[in-house]
Write an enzyme that holds these catalytic residues in place. Structure first.
Site, PDB file in Angstrom:
ATOM      1  N   CYS A   1      15.802  30.487 100.490  1.00 50.21           N
ATOM      2  CA  CYS A   1      17.133  30.531  99.896  1.00 50.21           C
ATOM      3  C   CYS A   1      18.151  30.876 100.972  1.00 50.21           C
ATOM      4  CB  CYS A   1      17.164  31.593  98.788  1.00 50.21           C
ATOM      5  SG  CYS A   1      18.796  31.887  98.108  1.00 50.21           S
TER       6      CYS A   1
ATOM      7  N   ARG B   1      22.903  35.501  91.421  1.00 48.75           N
ATOM      8  CA  ARG B   1      23.445  36.747  91.997  1.00 48.75           C
ATOM      9  C   ARG B   1      24.060  37.594  90.883  1.00 48.75           C
ATOM     10  NH1 ARG B   1      25.655  32.522  95.096  1.00 48.75           N
ATOM     11  NH2 ARG B   1      24.766  32.309  97.196  1.00 48.75           N
TER      12      ARG B   1
ATOM     13  N   ARG C   1      25.794  37.852 111.629  1.00 50.99           N
ATOM     14  CA  ARG C   1      26.303  36.570 111.148  1.00 50.99           C
ATOM     15  C   ARG C   1      27.793  36.612 110.835  1.00 50.99           C
ATOM     16  NH1 ARG C   1      25.622  35.693 105.185  1.00 50.99           N
ATOM     17  NH2 ARG C   1      25.015  37.656 104.215  1.00 50.99           N
TER      18      ARG C   1
ATOM     19  N   GLU D   1      13.829  39.371 103.621  1.00 54.76           N
ATOM     20  CA  GLU D   1      15.036  39.253 104.439  1.00 54.76           C
ATOM     21  C   GLU D   1      14.940  40.055 105.732  1.00 54.76           C
ATOM     22  OE1 GLU D   1      18.709  39.207 101.608  1.00 54.76           O
ATOM     23  OE2 GLU D   1      17.133  40.345 100.592  1.00 54.76           O
TER      24      GLU D   1
ATOM     25  N   ARG E   1      18.288  37.820  90.671  1.00 55.68           N
ATOM     26  CA  ARG E   1      18.185  38.832  91.729  1.00 55.68           C
ATOM     27  C   ARG E   1      18.894  40.090  91.251  1.00 55.68           C
ATOM     28  NH1 ARG E   1      20.985  37.625  97.403  1.00 55.68           N
ATOM     29  NH2 ARG E   1      22.848  38.146  96.191  1.00 55.68           N
TER      30      ARG E   1
ATOM     31  N   ASN F   1      19.731  33.822 105.290  1.00 54.27           N
ATOM     32  CA  ASN F   1      20.933  34.302 105.974  1.00 54.27           C
ATOM     33  C   ASN F   1      20.690  35.636 106.674  1.00 54.27           C
ATOM     34  OD1 ASN F   1      22.156  32.049 104.920  1.00 54.27           O
ATOM     35  ND2 ASN F   1      23.213  33.134 103.277  1.00 54.27           N
ATOM     36  N   ASP F   2      20.138  36.594 105.937  1.00 56.02           N
ATOM     37  CA  ASP F   2      19.876  37.912 106.533  1.00 56.02           C
ATOM     38  C   ASP F   2      18.692  37.861 107.497  1.00 56.02           C
ATOM     39  OD1 ASP F   2      21.722  39.916 105.980  1.00 56.02           O
ATOM     40  OD2 ASP F   2      20.994  40.182 103.937  1.00 56.02           O
TER      41      ASP F   2
ATOM     42  N   HIS G   1      32.483  39.043  99.136  1.00 53.41           N
ATOM     43  CA  HIS G   1      32.332  38.602  97.749  1.00 53.41           C
ATOM     44  C   HIS G   1      33.328  37.501  97.398  1.00 53.41           C
ATOM     45  CE1 HIS G   1      32.942  42.971  98.294  1.00 53.41           C
ATOM     46  NE2 HIS G   1      34.127  42.811  97.796  1.00 53.41           N
TER      47      HIS G   1
END
Length: 747
Positions: free
Chosen positions: A677, A471, A640, A606, A507, A629-630, A364
């Site tokens: 994204c 987010r 990652r 994802e 989200r 990313n995921d 975070h």
């Protein structure tokens, strides 16, 4: 420990104190120290090896070995017995050195006459400085008391080195914290920054490692430990009834603060002649050395607890507090082992860059750094021990390289790079209002990622056409307790007000894995990335999900609302979440609240499994956003966060692009809006190839919109698609080489 040993050790440390006060130059002081150690311990040989660079030790002074070997004998980390001591940070004690594992014969030293060998690491708070060695002809191991006494001496040598007592000619005797150093880490937020070091936790400077009055030092230690215990007890009292995990950490603090073994070891160090501060730091250094060898996460956490407790104790003893009287420089680069999102937000945009010794690309703190557009490099070993407040520093967030106290040539090249980036940004500003239409007429929708109110001005400054991902978890992560619904309503309303007519995709709460709420019970999982996270938490904690949905509906106040659920792995999870939306809407209607003008409910794709869901799912879902990313880490089975594997797999791998194409085709059949994204959306070449595969909406950090748009405006997607198809036909693993060759012909 024998009284005689204590007396001799105090005598030795007394002589070392005299050396610290002398006017001797660095080499002369080292020579005299090796002589007095050999004399005091009644050993034929005493040698001091110091690091000349990160991997090379150099014999810098000796009593008993050949004088010609000084500054000539060198060895790599791990090479020979001395190299073993340095590499592992552990004592080597043997009666028969030539027969010991790893022994390396160095004929220039004349050491073949000596059988016994005792090597002790010279280190300070995890920083490896060198090795202290004593040797003798008689074949016997050194006693536990002798080893312990020499460890105390090594501790004092480390403090003397830190205070600049051994500065002289040559790399090994160059002053600490003054050399130019390049450190490598992992890029977590792109960008370049030049500034001066600001330590989040300033290092405590021990200026009096040797004490004259052991009785008084024991009293000082006892008083400080008692103050520490009272402080920990107060923290525990305040935290009662709060978060269980926080209570467990404080209980561990209390356990260490009341540890008789910890106290006894520090008292023994004082009995040998150390000051209270030096005794604490000696124990702290050994704990940090053990931390580097321990792989068990629980033990590492406990050692980290002890390290933090030692810092608190040192600050009590020295009176240095949490600061050191220094003022925040006008161009601060924050240096820390790790940092939470709350602390980072307190610094805010005053920071020019951030360098973390630990950290991760998905933490975070990284999310906050990205939201604030602050260059960030993580996994930078030694940075907290190497850097001092005020040091000149360059941070390259693109390559993950940090230059500490850089040479003039490095500074010049770095400033040239920053100037080029500034010119590029000026060029991008000129196309800010230009629609993103490729040479073959494809319209690409460029939207941005956000998570803080501080992001929203970038909607206009960057040319973003909306917020493709807001987010919402950041408002939960930076607090010590669950936010109230009214607070969330206010926050979401401000976001929609700032966005105006532009679409914002909220989200829902994406927690779990590396995003753990400090006030929610932490669940121990063997693989958190594949565990209880995101929509899985929401469906199990329906009350939290409903509270957030109510806040979003009320914040919309009659305006359009777009909601997206994260980490959907199968169609039924989305259906359950959508049912909660319908129930919440109905409840808000009954309560008389204004309902959204329109409501879109979508899902983040994802996990590969969702790409193979029944076509009915694609018919039902309002829109899909690929969470790149995921998705990439699960597609390649490559964590990652793991530097050993994450760079092995390319987004432009033919298999991955073919998979993206498959998702595009399934969405096209149902006419389901689709976006991408993630970090790759903001990398121009990757974004170009994603668009060639059929993606028409890309969501990225605001600073990436200009570079991506610039390339799109100059490119023909049909040509790029043909290049990708040809590379696939040839059986190539990645299309990157072919695409890069094509781009070079276009410039």
């Amino acid at each position: 420990m024998a009284e005689g040993t204590e007396t001799e050790s105090r005598k030795l440390l007394g002589r070392l104190r005299e050396e610290m006060a002398s006017e001797a130059a660095g080499q002369e002081r080292l020579d005299r120290i090796t002589h007095l150690i050999a004399d005091s311990t009644e050993r034929e040989v005493c040698s001091i090896y110091l690091f000349r660079d990160e991997d090379t030790l150099e014999l810098c002074a000796t009593e008993g070995l050949s004088p010609e070997a000084v500054h000539q004998t060198r060895m790599r980390m791990g090479e020979g017995l001395v190299g073993r001591v340095a590499k592992y940070g552990k004592v080597v004690n043997t009666a028969d050195a030539p027969s010991a594992k790893g022994f390396r014969y160095m004929p220039e030293t004349g050491e073949e006459r000596y059988s016994s060998f005792l090597g002790v690491p010279v280190q300070r708070l995890g920083q490896k400085l060198g090795v202290l060695v004593v040797q003798s002809r008689d074949a016997r191991e050194f006693s536990a008391d002798e080893v312990y006494a020499l460890e105390v001496v090594a501790m004092v040598l480390a403090e003397m080195a830190e205070l600049g007592a051994f500065v002289g000619e040559g790399a090994a005797l160059s002053p600490l914290h003054q050399q130019s150093v390049q450190l490598n880490g992992g890029p977590a937020q792109e960008g370049s920054a030049e500034g001066h070091v600001w330590l989040h936790e300033p290092r405590v400077v021990v200026t009096n490692p040797i004490a004259e009055d052991p009785h008084r030092e024991r009293e000082r230690l006892t008083e400080a430990v008692e103050e520490l215990r009272v402080g920990v007890d107060k923290m525990l009292e305040i935290s009662q009834g709060g978060d269980k995990e926080q209570l467990q950490v404080l209980e561990a603090y209390r356990m260490f603060a009341n540890s008789k073994g910890w106290m006894r070891r520090m008292e023994e160090d004082i009995a040998l002649g150390l000051s209270a501060e030096a005794a604490v730091e000696k124990e702290q250094s050994q704990a940090r050395a053990r931390m580097g060898q321990v792989t068990d996460p629980y033990l590492r956490e406990r050692l980290a607890d002890l390290d933090d407790l030692s810092n608190r104790l040192l600050r009590i003893l020295t009176g240095q507090g949490n600061g050191n009287g220094a003022d925040l420089p006008p161009d601060p680069i924050l240096i820390a082992r790790n940092i939470g999102p709350g602390d980072l937000l307190e610094y805010g945009r005053s920071l020019k860059g951030i360098v973390l010794e630990e950290g991760s690309v998905g933490s975070h703190a990284t999310i906050v750094a990205r939201a604030l557009a602050i260059p960030l490099v993580v996994h930078v070993g030694r940075i907290t021990t190497e850097a001092l407040n005020g040091d000149h520093i360059l941070v390259d967030g693109d390559s993950g390289v940090v230059h500490l106290r850089p040479e003039d040539t490095v500074v010049s090249a770095f400033r040239d790079k920053i100037a080029m980036e500034a010119k590029a940004q000026e060029r991008y500003a000129s196309i800010r209002e230009t629609p993103t239409v490729t040479q073959d007429g494809a319209r690409i929708n460029m939207v941005m990622n956000a998570g803080l109110m501080a992001d929203l001005p970038s909607l206009n400054n960057s040319g973003a056409e909306g917020v493709g991902l807001f987010r919402t978890e950041l408002q939960f992560l930076i607090r010590n307790q669950m936010p109230k619904r009214s607070e969330l309503v206010t926050q979401y309303k401000r976001v929609l007000d700032a966005a105006g007519e532009k679409r914002v995709v909220f989200r829902t709460l994406d927690i779990g894995s590396d995003k753990v709420l400090p006030y929610m019970k932490h669940v121990e999982e063997p693989n958190p990335a594949l565990g209880w996270r995101a929509i899985r938490v929401g469906l199990d904690k329906r009350g939290v999900m409903r509270m957030q949905l109510q806040a979003l509906i009320r914040a919309a106040d009659g305006r359009p609302l777009t909601v997206m659920f994260p980490f959907v792995a199968q169609a039924d999870e989305f259906r359950e979440a959508r049912w909660e939306v319908k129930k919440t809407i109905e409840r808000e209607r009954r309560l008389g609240h204004v309902l959204p003008e329109t409501l879109e409910v979508g899902a983040m794709l994802e996990t590969p499994s969702l790409a193979f869901a029944p076509q009915k799912f694609f018919d039902e879902v309002g829109f899909i956003s690929i969470g790149g990313n995921d998705l990439k880490q699960f597609f390649f089975a490559a964590d990652r966060e793991n530097e050993l594997v994450r760079r092995r797999y390319d987004t432009l791998n033919v298999s991955f692009l073919s998979f993206i194409e498959r998702i595009v085709e399934r969405c096209a059949i149902s006419e389901t809006p689709l976006s991408f994204c993630g970090e790759d959306a903001g990398r121009p070449v990757e974004a170009l190839c994603l668009a060639a595969m059929g993606i028409r909406t890309l969501s990225m950090r605001p600073a990436s919109i200009g570079p991506v748009k610039s390339l799109m405006l100059r490119s023909n997607l049909q040509e790029v698609r043909k290049i990708i198809a040809d590379a696939r036909h040839r059986g190539e693993q990645s299309v990157r080489p072919a695409v890069m060759d094509w781009l070079r012909t276009q410039s």
